[in-house]
Design an enzyme around this catalytic site. Sequence first.
Site: not given
Ligand code: DGL
Length: 269
Positions: A14-15, A77, A157, A189, A191
């Site tokens: 993931d990012s 992600c 975050e 997403c 998150h």
């Molecule tokens: N976890 C990332 C996603 O599912 C989002 C966070 C980011 O923008 O890096 O898109």
Amino acid sequence: MKKASPESPIGIFDSGIGGLTVANAIVRSLPQEQIIYFGDTAHLPYGDKSADAIRYYSLRISKFLLEQQCKMIVVACNSASSAAYHVLVDFFRGQALFVNVVDPLVEAVAKKKYHKVGIIATKATVQSGMYERQLRSLQPDLEIASLATPLLAPMIEEGYVHNEISHAVLHSYLSHPSLEGIDALLLACTHYPLIRPEIEDFFGEKVNIYDSTDVVTSAVEQRLGSKNLLSEAKQHPHRFFVSDYTPSFESTTRLFYQEELTLEHCPIW
Ligand code: DGL
């Protein structure tokens, strides 16, 4: 690279640390699997980056995970799944199985034949149009409202969940007129599972909420099973790498992952 065996690890990236929601679900459902997680904290957030930048990061991280002998790579992600999944599958053909977080969610939702669904996601995911294209290919008459909600991932975050700030930000996004009349909302997403209870409170019973944790875990199990690659006994401990380390990343992982974990700094850039 050695040929993948059932004992090889599952790579997840993931990012940042949001993909730990997916890692957590996989570890709970498939406790015999070893995972190797990579959070690209040096480039967080991906949601505001160009598709080309996200593809470049995803290719390099996948190469790293393949060097760790991963049998499968889970793109945990949505921004990377939307921008880079097809490039990864083409580039690393035959070297590992790839699973993204978009397909399982689309399949779960399209089966229900809703009238109107909402999608909340980063700007990169919304701009890619991947959810809309895939949902429409399975259900052409589906009404879809996609809303970019770029404040949510950084807010989560930073640990702003279940408090006045998250309540105010969510209230503002979820009251957007385009979401009026939806039967279901996709949390597109990785998150967002952390704020799912607040979103459920906002909509009450009238909207069904979907996130990627359980559906992606089922997809992982099914793909590994179909290739006879499900592990029977975990051989090595899980590992969690980040491309940039700060103590605050480590303390925030507690929100996303049920057990205490140690982040290892791995500066691949
Ligand atoms: N976890 C990332 C996603 O599912 C989002 C966070 C980011 O923008 O890096 O898109």
